[in-house]
Write a protein that holds these residues in place. Sequence first.
Motif, mmCIF file in Angstrom:
data_model
loop_
_atom_site.group_PDB
_atom_site.id
_atom_site.type_symbol
_atom_site.label_atom_id
_atom_site.label_comp_id
_atom_site.label_asym_id
_atom_site.label_seq_id
_atom_site.Cartn_x
_atom_site.Cartn_y
_atom_site.Cartn_z
ATOM 1 N N GLY A 1 0.781 -1.227 0.000
ATOM 2 C CA GLY A 1 0.000 0.000 0.000
ATOM 3 C C GLY A 1 0.808 1.270 0.000
ATOM 4 N N ILE A 2 0.913 1.893 1.149
ATOM 5 C CA ILE A 2 1.392 3.263 1.218
ATOM 6 C C ILE A 2 2.838 3.396 0.716
ATOM 7 N N GLY A 3 3.750 2.550 1.235
ATOM 8 C CA GLY A 3 5.139 2.616 0.771
ATOM 9 C C GLY A 3 5.236 2.239 -0.699
ATOM 10 N N LYS B 1 -15.948 10.089 0.110
ATOM 11 C CA LYS B 1 -15.494 9.951 -1.282
ATOM 12 C C LYS B 1 -15.008 8.519 -1.541
ATOM 13 N N ASP B 2 -14.333 7.972 -0.559
ATOM 14 C CA ASP B 2 -13.779 6.613 -0.679
ATOM 15 C C ASP B 2 -14.917 5.615 -0.882
ATOM 16 N N ILE B 3 -16.037 5.869 -0.225
ATOM 17 C CA ILE B 3 -17.175 4.938 -0.305
ATOM 18 C C ILE B 3 -17.672 4.822 -1.740
ATOM 19 N N HIS C 1 -9.038 -10.566 11.315
ATOM 20 C CA HIS C 1 -8.650 -10.011 10.019
ATOM 21 C C HIS C 1 -7.492 -9.027 10.217
ATOM 22 N N PHE C 2 -6.632 -8.960 9.206
ATOM 23 C CA PHE C 2 -5.477 -8.062 9.265
ATOM 24 C C PHE C 2 -5.888 -6.647 9.654
ATOM 25 N N GLN C 3 -7.006 -6.156 9.090
ATOM 26 C CA GLN C 3 -7.397 -4.775 9.383
ATOM 27 C C GLN C 3 -7.749 -4.597 10.845
ATOM 28 N N TRP D 1 -14.279 1.163 14.276
ATOM 29 C CA TRP D 1 -12.829 1.494 14.310
ATOM 30 C C TRP D 1 -12.231 1.594 12.906
ATOM 31 N N PHE D 2 -12.964 1.276 11.871
ATOM 32 C CA PHE D 2 -12.401 1.369 10.516
ATOM 33 C C PHE D 2 -13.071 2.529 9.795
ATOM 34 N N GLY D 3 -12.294 3.578 9.492
ATOM 35 C CA GLY D 3 -12.889 4.821 8.989
ATOM 36 C C GLY D 3 -13.104 4.799 7.489
ATOM 37 N N LEU D 4 -14.343 4.835 7.064
ATOM 38 C CA LEU D 4 -14.622 4.910 5.621
ATOM 39 C C LEU D 4 -15.012 6.335 5.278
ATOM 40 N N GLY D 5 -14.230 6.973 4.422
ATOM 41 C CA GLY D 5 -14.535 8.348 4.011
ATOM 42 C C GLY D 5 -15.626 8.384 2.953
ATOM 43 N N LYS E 1 -16.855 -3.963 -0.689
ATOM 44 C CA LYS E 1 -15.521 -4.565 -0.816
ATOM 45 C C LYS E 1 -14.491 -3.448 -0.822
ATOM 46 N N ILE E 2 -13.581 -3.524 0.138
ATOM 47 C CA ILE E 2 -12.553 -2.484 0.264
ATOM 48 C C ILE E 2 -11.202 -3.106 -0.084
ATOM 49 N N CYS E 3 -10.441 -2.431 -0.942
ATOM 50 C CA CYS E 3 -9.116 -2.927 -1.362
ATOM 51 C C CYS E 3 -8.078 -1.854 -1.039
ATOM 52 N N PRO E 4 -7.639 -1.807 0.235
ATOM 53 C CA PRO E 4 -6.783 -0.690 0.668
ATOM 54 C C PRO E 4 -5.519 -0.484 -0.150
ATOM 55 N N ASP E 5 -4.808 -1.564 -0.494
ATOM 56 C CA ASP E 5 -3.538 -1.349 -1.198
ATOM 57 C C ASP E 5 -3.768 -0.929 -2.643
ATOM 58 N N TYR F 1 -6.303 -2.863 16.846
ATOM 59 C CA TYR F 1 -5.337 -3.164 17.905
ATOM 60 C C TYR F 1 -3.976 -2.505 17.670
ATOM 61 N N ARG F 2 -3.810 -1.826 16.535
ATOM 62 C CA ARG F 2 -2.487 -1.237 16.203
ATOM 63 C C ARG F 2 -1.359 -2.246 16.435
ATOM 64 N N ALA F 3 -1.592 -3.483 16.163
ATOM 65 C CA ALA F 3 -0.582 -4.560 16.297
ATOM 66 C C ALA F 3 -0.161 -4.773 17.750
ATOM 67 N N TRP G 1 -6.342 -6.264 13.245
ATOM 68 C CA TRP G 1 -5.028 -6.303 13.896
ATOM 69 C C TRP G 1 -4.323 -4.967 13.747
ATOM 70 N N TRP G 2 -4.414 -4.404 12.526
ATOM 71 C CA TRP G 2 -3.641 -3.211 12.175
ATOM 72 C C TRP G 2 -4.301 -1.951 12.695
ATOM 73 N N VAL G 3 -5.628 -1.843 12.566
ATOM 74 C CA VAL G 3 -6.328 -0.596 12.850
ATOM 75 C C VAL G 3 -6.912 -0.599 14.257
#
Length: 333
Positions: free
Chosen positions: A9-11, A96-98, A173-175, A90-94, A46-50, A181-183, A177-179
């Motif tokens: 994704g971001i990197g 425009k993104d929607i 789900h990874f999200q 805890w998962f922010g959907l904007g 269906k969200i595809c973050p990367d 619980y911030r890992a 874990w990541w969002v």
Amino acid sequence: MRIVVLAGGIGGARFLLGVRAYAREVGAEVTAVVNVGDDLWLHGLKICPDLDSVMYTLGGGADPERGWGRVGEGWTVKEELAAYGAEPTWFGLGDKDIATHLVRSTMLNAGYPLHAVTEALATRWQPGVRLLPATDDRLETHAIVSARSEPASPAVANSAGTADDDKGQRAIHFQEWWVRYRADIPTHRFVFVGAETAKPAPGVLEAIGTADLVLVAPSNPVVSVAPVLAVPGLREAVAAGPAPVVGISPIIGGAPVRGMADRCLAVLGVECSAAGVGRLYGGRAAGGLLDGWLVAEEDAGTLVPEVTVRAVPLRMTDEAATAAMVRAAVELT
Ligand code: FO1
């Protein structure tokens, strides 16, 4: 010249800005094979973050600070969902993104495969590189964690189930874990749900098989690059392919430039260093993936068996700096 980039994704998105700049200079074609392990169904969408981070970043619509989602975003729908108590909050959907997720979900529900949906969405954004999901099939990164007081979010599509097993472990789900619980939760391993039966998306093997150079972006090696390589046949195609393979270290001076690759590497027991990640990918002559490995100047002297290592400036401060990294990768081969 044809360049294939394995990216998260971001990197990965920031890196692709530089790959595109370099490609424009030399007249090369670029195909990005993008991770789908972060993907999830949420609120029926269906969200595809990367894929979206790459598409928005290359298309000029990404929020530069967040790295995900849209610039100038509104959060009205998110607030309304919270008012209904619709989990997860805890998962922010904007807003425009929607719209992206609505178009994608409508097309997927109509039977279009993800690569066709991605192509359709990219028509608006004109990213300037070809975007391919690693697979059209379901491949989701889940984290196996120790039981915690809060239950896993039932709302997050999670075929691994949320019940604790007899060892008090469960898959989230990874999200989450990541969002959520911030890992910051005891984590045993990552699993790529669906990897056994997933197939490379149409065009992926052909792109790899006809590439003049394959680049492994400075993405998270554990939860962004590994799920791409977990698609049966994909890693083999890269390792056996005609093109030299050069990776760019996501770790500089023992720390990730951003994100939580350190937390992810710790789960695998891999040293959080340019050497650790280089050895994780391995040298192609030793059965691994890499011919070359670019490390930051701070990490000069890094040794990876069977791999040509070169120390160059690795901070992607702007497109020109990133394009210089790409040029260094080309010169390394
Ligand atoms: N990351 C967050 O830290 N918090 C969020 O609320 C969040 C929402 C979100 C919505 C859509 C999207 O495409 C990405 C989103 N991300 C969010 C980023 C997402 O977790 C990425 O998968 C990671 O940043 C890893 O690439």
